[in-house]
Design a protein around this motif. Structure first.
Motif, PDB file in Angstrom:
ATOM      1  N   ILE A   7      30.564   1.214  23.752  1.00 21.27           N
ATOM      2  CA  ILE A   7      30.573   2.638  23.372  1.00 21.27           C
ATOM      3  C   ILE A   7      31.344   3.466  24.396  1.00 21.27           C
ATOM      4  CG2 ILE A   7      29.085   4.702  23.192  1.00 21.27           C
ATOM      5  CD1 ILE A   7      28.686   3.133  20.736  1.00 21.27           C
ATOM      6  N   VAL A   8      31.055   3.269  25.693  1.00 20.28           N
ATOM      7  CA  VAL A   8      31.731   4.086  26.710  1.00 20.28           C
ATOM      8  C   VAL A   8      33.203   3.728  26.836  1.00 20.28           C
ATOM      9  CG1 VAL A   8      29.650   4.698  28.002  1.00 20.28           C
ATOM     10  CG2 VAL A   8      30.921   2.670  28.641  1.00 20.28           C
ATOM     11  N   LYS A   9      33.524   2.455  26.652  1.00 19.57           N
ATOM     12  CA  LYS A   9      34.945   2.068  26.693  1.00 19.57           C
ATOM     13  C   LYS A   9      35.703   2.730  25.554  1.00 19.57           C
ATOM     14  CE  LYS A   9      35.233  -2.322  29.070  1.00 19.57           C
ATOM     15  NZ  LYS A   9      35.629  -3.716  28.974  1.00 19.57           N
ATOM     16  N   LYS A  10      35.137   2.676  24.368  1.00 16.04           N
ATOM     17  CA  LYS A  10      35.787   3.260  23.194  1.00 16.04           C
ATOM     18  C   LYS A  10      35.943   4.773  23.344  1.00 16.04           C
ATOM     19  CE  LYS A  10      35.469   3.469  18.182  1.00 16.04           C
ATOM     20  NZ  LYS A  10      34.673   3.157  16.995  1.00 16.04           N
ATOM     21  N   ALA A  11      34.955   5.424  23.953  1.00 16.27           N
ATOM     22  CA  ALA A  11      34.995   6.878  24.125  1.00 16.27           C
ATOM     23  C   ALA A  11      35.939   7.304  25.247  1.00 16.27           C
ATOM     24  CB  ALA A  11      33.590   7.398  24.408  1.00 16.27           C
ATOM     25  N   LYS A  12      36.330   6.347  26.073  1.00 17.95           N
ATOM     26  CA  LYS A  12      37.246   6.607  27.188  1.00 17.95           C
ATOM     27  C   LYS A  12      36.694   7.649  28.165  1.00 17.95           C
ATOM     28  CE  LYS A  12      41.214   4.988  24.713  1.00 17.95           C
ATOM     29  NZ  LYS A  12      42.330   5.201  23.905  1.00 17.95           N
ATOM     30  N   VAL A  13      35.388   7.545  28.434  1.00 22.14           N
ATOM     31  CA  VAL A  13      34.782   8.404  29.448  1.00 22.14           C
ATOM     32  C   VAL A  13      34.729   7.625  30.758  1.00 22.14           C
ATOM     33  CG1 VAL A  13      33.417   9.709  27.768  1.00 22.14           C
ATOM     34  CG2 VAL A  13      32.405   7.723  28.885  1.00 22.14           C
ATOM     35  N   PHE A  14      34.627   8.346  31.860  1.00 17.98           N
ATOM     36  CA  PHE A  14      34.556   7.698  33.161  1.00 17.98           C
ATOM     37  C   PHE A  14      33.175   7.078  33.344  1.00 17.98           C
ATOM     38  CE2 PHE A  14      33.506   7.578  37.649  1.00 17.98           C
ATOM     39  CZ  PHE A  14      34.551   6.795  38.115  1.00 17.98           C
ATOM     40  N   TYR A  15      33.153   5.823  33.760  1.00 20.65           N
ATOM     41  CA  TYR A  15      31.890   5.144  34.039  1.00 20.65           C
ATOM     42  C   TYR A  15      32.136   4.055  35.070  1.00 20.65           C
ATOM     43  CZ  TYR A  15      33.524   1.131  31.368  1.00 20.65           C
ATOM     44  OH  TYR A  15      34.241   0.043  30.931  1.00 20.65           O
ATOM     45  N   LYS A  16      31.058   3.604  35.678  1.00 23.65           N
ATOM     46  CA  LYS A  16      31.092   2.460  36.588  1.00 23.65           C
ATOM     47  C   LYS A  16      29.937   1.550  36.220  1.00 23.65           C
ATOM     48  CE  LYS A  16      32.689   4.909  40.724  1.00 23.65           C
ATOM     49  NZ  LYS A  16      32.279   5.343  42.072  1.00 23.65           N
ATOM     50  N   LEU A  17      30.172   0.253  36.311  1.00 19.97           N
ATOM     51  CA  LEU A  17      29.102  -0.718  36.092  1.00 19.97           C
ATOM     52  C   LEU A  17      28.592  -1.204  37.439  1.00 19.97           C
ATOM     53  CD1 LEU A  17      30.484  -2.865  33.135  1.00 19.97           C
ATOM     54  CD2 LEU A  17      28.702  -1.111  33.071  1.00 19.97           C
ATOM     55  N   HIS A  18      27.285  -1.415  37.514  1.00 21.26           N
ATOM     56  CA  HIS A  18      26.644  -1.914  38.732  1.00 21.26           C
ATOM     57  C   HIS A  18      25.739  -3.073  38.333  1.00 21.26           C
ATOM     58  CE1 HIS A  18      27.906   1.678  41.000  1.00 21.26           C
ATOM     59  NE2 HIS A  18      27.670   2.318  39.865  1.00 21.26           N
ATOM     60  N   GLU A  19      26.031  -4.237  38.881  1.00 17.13           N
ATOM     61  CA  GLU A  19      25.234  -5.415  38.559  1.00 17.13           C
ATOM     62  C   GLU A  19      24.375  -5.789  39.761  1.00 17.13           C
ATOM     63  OE1 GLU A  19      25.994  -9.447  35.965  1.00 17.13           O
ATOM     64  OE2 GLU A  19      27.690  -8.375  36.810  1.00 17.13           O
ATOM     65  N   TYR A  20      23.190  -6.284  39.504  1.00 18.53           N
ATOM     66  CA  TYR A  20      22.303  -6.750  40.563  1.00 18.53           C
ATOM     67  C   TYR A  20      21.517  -7.942  40.030  1.00 18.53           C
ATOM     68  CZ  TYR A  20      18.796  -4.053  37.985  1.00 18.53           C
ATOM     69  OH  TYR A  20      17.983  -3.553  36.992  1.00 18.53           O
ATOM     70  N   GLN A  21      20.956  -8.703  40.951  1.00 19.90           N
ATOM     71  CA  GLN A  21      20.180  -9.880  40.569  1.00 19.90           C
ATOM     72  C   GLN A  21      18.774  -9.450  40.192  1.00 19.90           C
ATOM     73  OE1 GLN A  21      21.488 -13.074  40.293  1.00 19.90           O
ATOM     74  NE2 GLN A  21      19.555 -13.406  39.256  1.00 19.90           N
ATOM     75  N   HIS A  22      18.499  -9.458  38.890  1.00 21.17           N
ATOM     76  CA  HIS A  22      17.172  -9.059  38.395  1.00 21.17           C
ATOM     77  C   HIS A  22      16.147 -10.129  38.748  1.00 21.17           C
ATOM     78  CE1 HIS A  22      13.867  -8.024  35.808  1.00 21.17           C
ATOM     79  NE2 HIS A  22      14.044  -9.114  35.101  1.00 21.17           N
ATOM     80  N   ASN A  23      15.003  -9.686  39.247  1.00 24.79           N
ATOM     81  CA  ASN A  23      13.893 -10.591  39.555  1.00 24.79           C
ATOM     82  C   ASN A  23      12.953 -10.601  38.349  1.00 24.79           C
ATOM     83  OD1 ASN A  23      11.535 -11.807  40.408  1.00 24.79           O
ATOM     84  ND2 ASN A  23      11.471 -10.761  42.376  1.00 24.79           N
ATOM     85  N   PRO A  24      12.810 -11.736  37.660  1.00 26.74           N
ATOM     86  CA  PRO A  24      11.960 -11.790  36.461  1.00 26.74           C
ATOM     87  C   PRO A  24      10.510 -11.380  36.702  1.00 26.74           C
ATOM     88  CG  PRO A  24      13.270 -13.786  36.669  1.00 26.74           C
ATOM     89  CD  PRO A  24      13.461 -13.011  37.935  1.00 26.74           C
ATOM     90  N   SER A  25      10.041 -11.449  37.938  1.00 27.66           N
ATOM     91  CA  SER A  25       8.649 -11.060  38.208  1.00 27.66           C
ATOM     92  C   SER A  25       8.512  -9.566  38.520  1.00 27.66           C
ATOM     93  CB  SER A  25       8.071 -11.898  39.351  1.00 27.66           C
ATOM     94  OG  SER A  25       8.753 -11.616  40.552  1.00 27.66           O
ATOM     95  N   SER A  26       9.613  -8.830  38.495  1.00 27.54           N
ATOM     96  CA  SER A  26       9.562  -7.397  38.760  1.00 27.54           C
ATOM     97  C   SER A  26       8.813  -6.691  37.636  1.00 27.54           C
ATOM     98  CB  SER A  26      10.981  -6.828  38.869  1.00 27.54           C
ATOM     99  OG  SER A  26      10.936  -5.443  39.060  1.00 27.54           O
ATOM    100  N   SER A  27       7.915  -5.777  38.024  1.00 27.58           N
ATOM    101  CA  SER A  27       7.120  -5.073  37.003  1.00 27.58           C
ATOM    102  C   SER A  27       7.718  -3.731  36.621  1.00 27.58           C
ATOM    103  CB  SER A  27       5.687  -4.887  37.497  1.00 27.58           C
ATOM    104  OG  SER A  27       5.693  -4.114  38.683  1.00 27.58           O
ATOM    105  N   SER A  28       8.604  -3.191  37.470  1.00 27.50           N
ATOM    106  CA  SER A  28       9.235  -1.904  37.168  1.00 27.50           C
ATOM    107  C   SER A  28      10.750  -2.069  37.232  1.00 27.50           C
ATOM    108  CB  SER A  28       8.779  -0.830  38.150  1.00 27.50           C
ATOM    109  OG  SER A  28       9.500   0.361  37.908  1.00 27.50           O
ATOM    110  N   TYR A  29      11.363  -2.169  36.075  1.00 20.41           N
ATOM    111  CA  TYR A  29      12.811  -2.419  35.998  1.00 20.41           C
ATOM    112  C   TYR A  29      13.614  -1.293  36.631  1.00 20.41           C
ATOM    113  CZ  TYR A  29      11.107  -5.802  32.589  1.00 20.41           C
ATOM    114  OH  TYR A  29      10.425  -6.812  31.979  1.00 20.41           O
ATOM    115  N   GLY A  30      13.214  -0.058  36.405  1.00 21.46           N
ATOM    116  CA  GLY A  30      13.940   1.080  36.946  1.00 21.46           C
ATOM    117  C   GLY A  30      13.856   1.164  38.460  1.00 21.46           C
ATOM    118  N   GLU A  31      12.657   0.969  38.992  1.00 17.12           N
ATOM    119  CA  GLU A  31      12.489   0.990  40.444  1.00 17.12           C
ATOM    120  C   GLU A  31      13.265  -0.155  41.090  1.00 17.12           C
ATOM    121  OE1 GLU A  31       8.310   1.123  41.372  1.00 17.12           O
ATOM    122  OE2 GLU A  31       8.082   3.070  40.388  1.00 17.12           O
TER     123      GLU A  31
END
Length: 157
Positions: A7-31
């Motif tokens: 969606i953002v690529k098609k709209a041609k808006v400025f964005y950045k992607l940030h990847e991190y190693q998700h821990n499956p035992s994490s209880s709060s994804y946002g935190e």
């Protein structure tokens, strides 16, 4: 690529992607995202779904800072309905096409009414799920509002 990224690529808006190693035992994804990306949890937003009038087939999207909680009454007022309740995880996943912890406000299977907490306007850019656990997208709140046809309201506490 996730639907959110497409969606953002098609709209041609400025964005950045940030990847991190998700821990499956994490209880709060946002935190977890805020911590691993070394970002203020007030600038990282979570995507929550609510059932309008308690109907699990009639959902709406709330985008609120990880540092806060959704104010259910304020969300109902923003949607101009009597009440909302948190959507069941199964309903949220089915309607958005994403899995819990990776639900993005962008690129959902259906366009749902969306409300972004007005605190998002305090930042040049905000972070939110890019459609899978361990992947965040950074963009302006204004662009997010345009791409999701969202409105801003004070919906967090």
């Amino acid at each position: 690529m996730t639907p959110a990224i497409n969606i953002v690529k098609k709209a041609k808006v400025f964005y950045k992607l940030h990847e991190y190693q998700h821990n499956p035992s994490s209880s709060s994804y946002g935190e977890e995202a805020a911590e691993l990306l070394n970002q203020d949890s007030a600038q990282v937003f979570k995507t929550l779904l609510v059932a309008v009038e308690g109907d699990q087939k009639k959902l709406a999207v709330a985008v609120v800072p990880v540092s806060g909680q959704l104010n259910i009454k304020a969300m109902a007022a923003a949607l101009k309905v009597k009440k909302v309740v948190m959507a069941e995880v199964v309903a949220a996943e089915r309607i958005t096409g994403y899995i819990a912890g990776g639900i993005s406000p962008l690129g959902q299977k259906r366009v749902l009414p969306t409300v972004i907490d007005e605190s998002a306007n305090s930042y040049e850019s905000i972070f939110m799920s890019a459609g899978r656990r361990g992947l965040e997208i950074e963009m302006s709140a204004g662009d997010l509002a345009i791409l999701t046809s969202a409105r801003f309201a004070n919906i967090s506490r």
